[in-house]
Motif scaffolding. Sequence first.
Motif, PDB file in Angstrom:
ATOM      1  N   ILE B 319      49.382  41.482  39.973  1.00 34.65           N
ATOM      2  CA  ILE B 319      48.363  40.805  39.005  1.00 34.65           C
ATOM      3  C   ILE B 319      47.654  41.769  37.691  1.00 34.65           C
ATOM      4  O   ILE B 319      47.744  41.655  36.987  1.00 34.65           O
ATOM      5  N   PHE B 320      47.926  42.826  38.558  1.00 29.31           N
ATOM      6  CA  PHE B 320      47.843  44.360  37.247  1.00 29.31           C
ATOM      7  C   PHE B 320      48.625  44.473  35.691  1.00 29.31           C
ATOM      8  O   PHE B 320      48.579  43.693  34.574  1.00 29.31           O
ATOM      9  N   ASN B 331      41.115  34.757  30.630  1.00 34.54           N
ATOM     10  CA  ASN B 331      40.910  34.711  31.452  1.00 34.54           C
ATOM     11  C   ASN B 331      40.181  35.139  33.373  1.00 34.54           C
ATOM     12  O   ASN B 331      40.341  35.405  33.698  1.00 34.54           O
ATOM     13  N   VAL B 332      39.788  33.564  33.778  1.00 33.98           N
ATOM     14  CA  VAL B 332      38.883  33.691  34.485  1.00 33.98           C
ATOM     15  C   VAL B 332      39.938  34.246  35.944  1.00 33.98           C
ATOM     16  O   VAL B 332      39.387  34.450  36.652  1.00 33.98           O
ATOM     17  N   CYS B 337      41.453  37.024  40.673  1.00 35.33           N
ATOM     18  CA  CYS B 337      42.342  37.120  41.536  1.00 35.33           C
ATOM     19  C   CYS B 337      42.177  38.645  42.025  1.00 35.33           C
ATOM     20  O   CYS B 337      42.630  38.825  42.947  1.00 35.33           O
ATOM     21  N   LEU B 338      42.220  39.114  40.197  1.00 32.06           N
ATOM     22  CA  LEU B 338      42.313  40.726  41.146  1.00 32.06           C
ATOM     23  C   LEU B 338      40.607  41.284  41.079  1.00 32.06           C
ATOM     24  O   LEU B 338      41.351  41.944  41.912  1.00 32.06           O
ATOM     25  N   TYR B 388      31.274  38.062  34.974  1.00 33.20           N
ATOM     26  CA  TYR B 388      30.865  39.171  36.830  1.00 33.20           C
ATOM     27  C   TYR B 388      32.622  39.061  37.175  1.00 33.20           C
ATOM     28  O   TYR B 388      32.685  40.676  37.647  1.00 33.20           O
ATOM     29  N   GLU B 389      33.289  38.443  37.273  1.00 32.20           N
ATOM     30  CA  GLU B 389      34.650  39.182  37.803  1.00 32.20           C
ATOM     31  C   GLU B 389      34.970  40.186  37.542  1.00 32.20           C
ATOM     32  O   GLU B 389      35.337  41.669  37.766  1.00 32.20           O
TER      33      GLU B 389
END
Lengths: 582, 440
Positions: B319-320, B331-332, B337-338, B388-389
């Motif tokens: 994911i990184f 991309n939300v 995920c991260l 937020y993420e």
Amino acid sequence: MDEEDAGGFAERCAQCSEVNWGLTDGGRFYCRTCHNVIERTREVVSTDVIPNARIQTISKGSRSQKKADEGWEWYVCEGFQLVLKQQAEALEALGVCPQMKDETLCNFWRRYLQKSQQAYCNRPAGETIKTLSVCDSSTDMDSEPEQSSLLHFLSVSESDGDLQTDCSYASSAGKASESTSVCSGSVDGSLYVRKNRKEKLRMSMPMTLSFCYMALLWLKEPMTLSELLRFVVEGHIPYFNAYQHFPEKMKLYGLDLRIFCVESWPVYEEVYNKMIELAAFLDLPRFPDITNNCFLHPDVLCMKYLMEANLPDELHNWTCRVVKKTSMGEADFLTLTPGNKSARKVKYDVLAAAVIVVVLKLLFLLDDHYEWLLSDFSSERKKNNKEGEGGPYFEFKKWYKVIKCTLDVEQKKLDEEKAKYLWKCEKPLFYSVKKKSKILRRRQMVENLQNQFGKLSGSVRPAERPNPSSFQLSWSEENTDGSCFHGHSLKGILQEKHGLLTAINTDYWLCTDELCNEKLCGHLAHYREEDFPKSYHFVLSLFSFLLRIQPSSIHEEVCVIEHKLFNKKLYKKPRYNRSLRK
Amino acid sequence: MDALQVGSALQPALHLPFLPRHLYRAASSNERRLNFWRSKELCLNYIQDALLRKQWKRAAEFLTSYIESLEKDFSTEYMGPSEIIWRVGTEILCNHSPSNVREFNSFIEQMKTLGVKRYLKVCLEHAFHLLCNGRIDEAYQNLSLAESWRFGERTVTQDKEMKLIQAYRGLLDYYSWSNKKNILLEYEKDGFEDMSVEQEMHGFFRKAAVNLKEIIKIPGVWDLFVKSYVDLLEFYGDHQEAREVLTDYAYNSKFPANPNAHVYLYQFLKRHGAPKKSLISALKILHDIVPSHELMIDFNTMLQKSKKRKRRRLGLEVIFAVLDYAGWKKNVKAWSCLARQVKQIVISEKHLDWIKQEWNSRKDWWPAFHFSRYLAKSNWQENERLSYEKALVAGVLLGKDCKYFKYVSHHGCKAQVKKFRTLKKFVNKHSSAYLSISGL
């Protein structure tokens, strides 16, 4: 070969004492009983092929048909004769006097045939046709190394297409040392193509133009060589596909293509040099004198070019002065004397153009500075002289603008014409009968595709070429936009000195301080655009376009004229050094 | 004339002695006389110029003159006049009158006769052209005709071309099969049964399968062919063969590296309920080749859920790597995920070193790349969820004092969105995590 051909010859044979004569292919009488060949030949006058009754065919037997479909036996020189006839007729249609075709050209040709021993002479024994050759390269073969195998001549040359497919065919035909028609429609085609180191001139398509020009010159017709070549390229004079008008029965194939099929534009130098050679070869006497009122005389020709270049009529005085000063207007200088090898041969059109260039240099200097300053000066003068006498003053700047635009447009058109030039005609030629169907199919496809894309481009190719005209550029004084400079006065650039009008410009620069040795480098002077002022190059390119020759040719002539004009100043040497001059 | 000046004079060219005479003269390139090939060369220049300027009529005008060179073209050169005329003519006809297929067809038919060596190539490209214009049947006819062509010995190139022709015909057979299949399915829905359609369908299958199978044996990129073939095999239940084909396509070293091959394999395996292990191994290679592939999200999701530590570790890496690429910046899903994984690690207080490892190579450029103040502002304005993420991740990686976190959390709390308050508390609570990550 019927007995009738031997026609009434009733002498007894020396060997067998019979009277039973026949004719060989070579036209000699032979005794049928003992096959003894005698010296007597039979001349046949055949009028159905060449309507001009005065021209006789070369001496040979009657035309025999080899096979039903194969047509006549014909010799290469007959082919050339037909071509010349077509060209003469075309010239007549352009306005040349009919005398040219009926007398001059025809006599030249007959004389040529005689001198090269193709006709009007006794055949040497052995019934072989002597191989003829040229000393230099000719037609489309640019200085190929000499070889005697047929195979070599069927290999690819620069200007012809791919003939490799026919190499095998040729080699199987073998070396033809006698006259055979195996690989050509003509009887002696294969021999003709072979080169030999002999002094005699071998006929070629460019040489037909040399013949034409020679005849024109003899009659002092008002057509220069550059004009003639331009008409050829524009399609008014048959040259490229002249063979398509040969009679049906004269079949062309194989090596005939090399001889009659032309695929490059004629080059001025080449045609001219060949003409000189030809004139010498034919042992012609001094040509009729070129006098003051003759079209080819520099005084007259300069006038024409001045008009075409849109220069003021007043410049004509100056060109006449230059011509007079350098003695180039003398009949002795201008007239062609073939026998005189040391005299420099005159190219009338190039000479006239060069004279004009020299005059422009005299008056405007053309060093990329002076002419523009002078132009401004001239316009100032005109403003001051408001009475308006004598019309507008000539200004170089204005002239340059007008001519540059026109020249660019015309040059662009010419370049496109060169690219769009169509070389092939409806009658395709083929190397061997085997290839015939393939070639015909190709031709059909080509025509279909041309139709398709022609419709797409919307350009309907004109059936007839544009009308032939002696002038490529024309300027009318009726144009109100002031683009015609014929009537302009030179007062702006002249000054009065001691009661005479002289040029304001007092300087001059020579194109070259020393002329080259023609024998070593082929020219008396060389031209490189970057070494000379742009105005000078512009003027050269203008005449280069009009005459359709390279600027270097005109430049060379300019150098020669300058050296004549400034002879005294150039070759002024202190006395004790005189012996050192070559 | 008072003064006489000598201009720049060109001295005669220097030359070596004993050269042959004709080499003494300075050759000038301008003085080459105009001959047939030279004028055709000039013509070609004009054609090229017109094509580049999209002046189709002008190009056609010059092509009309150029076509003459066919009469002298019996050579075996690769790029001779025949080839040029074919290509240029095609270009002009396609662009000038694209709807006039009849003209084009008649032109191409003539081109086909121009050279034995070129025949197959012209047929193939003709078929492409027809396909592009939606004329499937005609294309099929052409390909069949070309397939049945025989002329002496075939060269290597012609062999390849023939294979391509067969392959494309096979593809068109597949297309027909597909149509029949759909019709059949429609009938089934309505309760019909039609033997003839079914027979036809099977017929097309046989024809297609043979050719498709052949072409994918040759090393190359055959995505469309492989997919079609696999589709056929799956329909008739030959999963074994399908799997073999896909595996070979993906793993055969002779074939060029092709990410799509792995995608197809993965999709197939997923469809057939393959074990996680094989799915993961398929996607692992994809991660190596194309770290930014969209399937990486699924990959990460799969890995995160895994019980095995190694896989979870891999998931983080994946994911990184995805977020290294600009295309994923906004991309939300990726960020969520991260964020999820990071949060989980932080809460568990285990494996913070994983994050540290991943962050090590990124701490120099990710702040400017993802967490600038400008981005904070624009993310907040455009997409609250995204911000937020990202804020969560920023808070953990860069600490609560970083620009991004401060801005977003401030605005979030001001807007009285509940989750931002939770977020703030969370980050504050776990600020030690940041210290640990940043190596202090």
